[in-house]
Design a protein around this motif. Structure first.
Motif: not given
Length: 388
Positions: A175-176, A168-169, A190-193, A322-332
């Motif tokens: 990305l950066i 994930y990291l 895709c790697i982050g997913a 829903y916090v987990i669902l939204i939060g993890l991809p939202f960083v990307y």
């Protein structure tokens, strides 16, 4: 030379719109088949009873197929009528944006024909899955399937949970640090997913177990809420991974088409459709899974839990999900948007709209899930309950 350049330009732009539209149609079909397959998997006890009563393989298969066929014959015509009506208004907005003059009642009949073809393919796929499901599963499996809460780890190579955090990291680092291009976010996302799926399935499971034993063992609200949350996350890992990939990839596509209004509009519509379909599938699966817990909550009430405490358990579970669902991809998502703002100078309005388009439907989905979940499992307790 001008005509050649114009033809070349059309050859470059039109296939993208057509390809993206085709991908969205296939994605819609996948979501429908997924929902249908999940519905079939909840019919295991009925199939087991039929087989014990002497029903043949063909009989059990057709029983499932007819149920799906009836729902399809009701849903698809209704969807075509509603979709055609809504598309008239949506198309007018698109045509005005692109400065096209098209009659209001214009309907692309080729799109309806493609939809009908997809419907036939989906119905055939449902028949194939139903027959395969009945053929592969024995009576003992079907009788015990709905009561199974523990997912079996079927990985050939069992990696340490920390590896998924590293993946994930790693996606964030790529990305950066990757030299910026309009589509450079696709591979890191895709790697982050992959990392997100592993974190949800393996890392959060360990984290939740430790929290339960160390902090929540005496907290009868958090203990049950976190256990239900872990189960719900494990059952929705595939959809969470698809959500993580789809939202970020569609945003990357929108960014890449900033200079092409036609393709940009196609990407925006695709982004909205994909998010709505995914959230609808997640809600459907979540609510169907939750409906099997009626007896569980009834037993909690008999053990002394009040109606208010049961609502707290459900609220904490759904909110955390829903916090987990939204939060993890939202960083990307935010990193990709910020990079595009720095390197391409995309409008701040676009960033706000992209974020709100991702956040608002998810928040509404969470509210709808909570209300449906509450009404489903606590319906029998609405009369004669004890409030604190």
């Amino acid at each position: 030379m001008t005509n050649v350049e114009l033809a070349s330009s059309q050859q470059l732009t039109i296939p993208f719109s057509s390809t993206l539209s085709f991908v969205i149609i296939v994605f819609c079909g996948f979501m429908i088949i997924f929902a249908s397959n999940f519905y079939i998997s909840r019919k295991t006890k009925e199939i087991a009873i039929m087989e014990m009563s002497g029903s043949s393989f063909i009989g059990a298969t057709m029983y499932l197929f007819y149920q799906n066929l009836i729902m399809s014959l009701i849903a698809f015509p209704l969807g075509i009528v509603l979709g055609s009506g809504i598309s008239m208004f949506v198309n007018q907005l698109i045509y005005q944006y692109l400065s096209y003059q098209v009659p209001f009642f214009y309907i692309p009949y080729t799109a309806i024909l493609d939809t009908v073809i997809c419907i036939v393919v989906i119905i055939v796929a449902q028949l194939i899955y139903a027959s395969g499901f009945v053929y592969r599963k024995d009576i003992q499996y079907m009788l015990s399937q709905e009561g199974r809460n523990n997912a079996v780890d079927q990985r050939m190579f069992k990696l340490p949970p920390v590896i998924y955090i590293v993946i994930y990291l790693l996606g964030i680092i790529l990305l950066i640090t990757t030299p910026y291009e309009s589509t450079s976010a696709i591979v890191p996302c895709c790697i982050g997913a992959v990392g997100i799926s592993g974190i949800v399935k393996y890392c959060l499971g360990i984290f939740f177990r430790r929290r339960k034993w160390k902090r929540y063992l005496a907290d009868k609200i958090q203990l049950i809420s976190i256990s239900n949350l872990q189960y719900s996350l494990n059952r929705a890992i595939l959809l969470i991974g698809i959500y993580a990939i789809s939202t970020n990839v569609m945003i990357a596509i929108m960014i890449s088409q900033q200079e092409n209004p036609r393709e940009m509009m196609t990407a925006i519509i695709g982004f909205i459709v994909v998010i709505l379909l995914l959230l609808a599938s997640i809600m459907y699966k979540y609510i169907m899974e939750a409906s099997t817990r009626r007896m569980f909550y009834y037993n909690l009430y008999k053990l002394g839990y009040s109606y208010h405490q049961l609502l707290q358990i459900i609220r904490k579970e759904v909110f955390s999900f829903y916090v987990i669902l939204i939060g993890l991809p939202f960083v990307y998502t935010m990193i990709a948007l910020i990079q595009s703002y720095i390197h391409e100078g995309i409008a701040l309005d676009f960033i706000i709209v992209a974020v709100l388009t991702q956040m608002i439907p998810a928040v509404l989905a969470g509210i709808f899930t909570y209300v449906s979940y509450k009404n489903s499992v606590l319906q029998v307790l609405k009369e004669g309950v004890r409030y604190e």
